[in-house]
Design a protein around this motif. Sequence first.
Motif, mmCIF file in Angstrom:
data_model
loop_
_atom_site.group_PDB
_atom_site.id
_atom_site.type_symbol
_atom_site.label_atom_id
_atom_site.label_comp_id
_atom_site.label_asym_id
_atom_site.label_seq_id
_atom_site.Cartn_x
_atom_site.Cartn_y
_atom_site.Cartn_z
ATOM 1 N N THR A 30 2.809 6.584 7.388
ATOM 2 C CA THR A 30 3.017 5.131 7.247
ATOM 3 C C THR A 30 1.864 4.438 6.530
ATOM 4 O O THR A 30 1.875 3.214 6.395
ATOM 5 N N ASP A 31 0.871 5.185 6.095
ATOM 6 C CA ASP A 31 -0.179 4.580 5.257
ATOM 7 C C ASP A 31 0.415 4.157 3.923
ATOM 8 O O ASP A 31 1.420 4.713 3.472
ATOM 9 N N ARG A 32 -0.214 3.196 3.292
ATOM 10 C CA ARG A 32 0.187 2.806 1.938
ATOM 11 C C ARG A 32 -0.633 3.595 0.916
ATOM 12 O O ARG A 32 -1.686 4.137 1.251
ATOM 13 N N VAL A 33 -0.181 3.594 -0.316
ATOM 14 C CA VAL A 33 -0.951 4.262 -1.375
ATOM 15 C C VAL A 33 -2.339 3.624 -1.460
ATOM 16 O O VAL A 33 -3.342 4.295 -1.695
ATOM 17 N N LEU A 34 -2.414 2.318 -1.210
ATOM 18 C CA LEU A 34 -3.717 1.641 -1.249
ATOM 19 C C LEU A 34 -4.678 2.246 -0.217
ATOM 20 O O LEU A 34 -5.875 2.399 -0.499
ATOM 21 N N ASP A 35 -4.174 2.592 0.973
ATOM 22 C CA ASP A 35 -5.040 3.207 1.991
ATOM 23 C C ASP A 35 -5.613 4.531 1.476
ATOM 24 O O ASP A 35 -6.784 4.843 1.698
ATOM 25 N N ALA A 36 -4.754 5.297 0.801
ATOM 26 C CA ALA A 36 -5.215 6.592 0.264
ATOM 27 C C ALA A 36 -6.266 6.369 -0.830
ATOM 28 O O ALA A 36 -7.259 7.100 -0.908
ATOM 29 N N LEU A 37 -6.054 5.343 -1.666
ATOM 30 C CA LEU A 37 -7.042 5.046 -2.709
ATOM 31 C C LEU A 37 -8.370 4.596 -2.068
ATOM 32 O O LEU A 37 -9.454 4.962 -2.533
ATOM 33 N N HIS A 38 -8.266 3.806 -1.001
ATOM 34 C CA HIS A 38 -9.487 3.404 -0.282
ATOM 35 C C HIS A 38 -10.211 4.626 0.265
ATOM 36 O O HIS A 38 -11.443 4.696 0.221
ATOM 37 N N ASP A 39 -9.461 5.597 0.780
ATOM 38 C CA ASP A 39 -10.094 6.807 1.311
ATOM 39 C C ASP A 39 -10.906 7.493 0.216
ATOM 40 O O ASP A 39 -12.043 7.916 0.428
ATOM 41 N N ASN A 70 6.010 1.366 -11.945
ATOM 42 C CA ASN A 70 5.120 0.277 -11.546
ATOM 43 C C ASN A 70 5.419 -0.172 -10.116
ATOM 44 O O ASN A 70 6.560 -0.461 -9.772
ATOM 45 N N MET A 71 4.354 -0.236 -9.315
ATOM 46 C CA MET A 71 4.486 -0.677 -7.922
ATOM 47 C C MET A 71 3.186 -1.356 -7.506
ATOM 48 O O MET A 71 2.162 -1.202 -8.160
ATOM 49 N N LEU A 72 3.246 -2.077 -6.380
ATOM 50 C CA LEU A 72 2.013 -2.565 -5.768
ATOM 51 C C LEU A 72 1.529 -1.483 -4.807
ATOM 52 O O LEU A 72 2.265 -1.091 -3.898
ATOM 53 N N ALA A 73 0.300 -1.023 -4.986
ATOM 54 C CA ALA A 73 -0.205 0.071 -4.144
ATOM 55 C C ALA A 73 -0.212 -0.318 -2.666
ATOM 56 O O ALA A 73 -0.089 0.533 -1.785
ATOM 57 N N CYS A 74 -0.336 -1.610 -2.378
ATOM 58 C CA CYS A 74 -0.397 -2.048 -0.974
ATOM 59 C C CYS A 74 0.974 -2.159 -0.338
ATOM 60 O O CYS A 74 1.087 -2.419 0.856
ATOM 61 N N LYS A 75 2.042 -1.992 -1.114
ATOM 62 C CA LYS A 75 3.387 -2.125 -0.544
ATOM 63 C C LYS A 75 4.122 -0.797 -0.410
ATOM 64 O O LYS A 75 5.140 -0.721 0.262
ATOM 65 N N VAL A 76 3.593 0.248 -1.059
ATOM 66 C CA VAL A 76 4.322 1.529 -1.058
ATOM 67 C C VAL A 76 3.838 2.417 0.071
ATOM 68 O O VAL A 76 2.665 2.801 0.111
ATOM 69 N N LEU A 77 4.739 2.767 0.974
ATOM 70 C CA LEU A 77 4.383 3.705 2.035
ATOM 71 C C LEU A 77 4.399 5.123 1.472
ATOM 72 O O LEU A 77 5.297 5.500 0.726
ATOM 73 N N ILE A 78 3.388 5.900 1.871
ATOM 74 C CA ILE A 78 3.300 7.287 1.407
ATOM 75 C C ILE A 78 4.596 8.040 1.748
ATOM 76 O O ILE A 78 5.129 8.790 0.936
#
Length: 238
Positions: A30-39, A70-78
Amino acid sequence: MKINLKIKRFNPETDKKPHWETYAVEVEPTDRVLDALHDVKWNQDGTLALRRSCAHGVCGSDAMRINGRNMLACKVLIQNIAKDGDTITVEPILGLPVVKDLIVDMEPFFAHYRAVMPYLVNNDPLPANGRERLQSPADRERYDDTTKCILCAACTTSCPSFWARGEYVGPAAIVQAHRFIFDSRDQAAQQRLEILSAQDGVWRCRTAFNCTEACPRGIQVTKAIGEVKEALRTGVIR
Ligand code: SF4
Ligand code: F3S
Ligand code: FES
């Protein structure tokens, strides 16, 4: 679960051309792509450059190309785009100059936005109540969809006409123009239509629909563009 993030990297100060780097990341489904980029940025490689602000799909600053769309990284669930062990590709949006890694120069995009007069024009004196220019719910409904735009550029940078010619004003600017052209309180619709009838205006749209598919706000972008074209064809603003 474990995924690999394959990120297109480019530092104009040291690189001649972009290259890919892959990072293994432990994530919750349930993490977003943004969470993975933050990691990656916080725990593996602090030189990774990306833009984000709200992290909740509101500010429009983290549009990027994820698995080719194209997507918002903070809206896409892994979990919606990958299974355990999969690789997710992340690139900057296309058609704008890359500043570094996932950050593009948005100025050409905002220049198109400013060009369509994206503000209410009404030179009449304020009404007797001194505060509001009233409007019926039906009149308000007319442009409701296009008020949802957050200027993320996902539409414009997924449009083949924009890739072919950066001078094309692009779907986001047309959406912004639509929001005011069809506002019953506004008095500059004809000026905006004139701007959009120019060589790099609305007629560069070839109805490719990529913009509508890319919009994270679910705006019917192609429909709005069609309504602007119709107003230009008929001279009637419905
Ligand atoms: Fe982003 Fe949609 Fe606005 Fe285009 S129309 S800038 S995709 S919110
Ligand atoms: Fe481009 Fe959308 Fe038109 S993708 S061609 S602006 S329908
Ligand atoms: Fe604001 Fe994603 S960070 S929309």
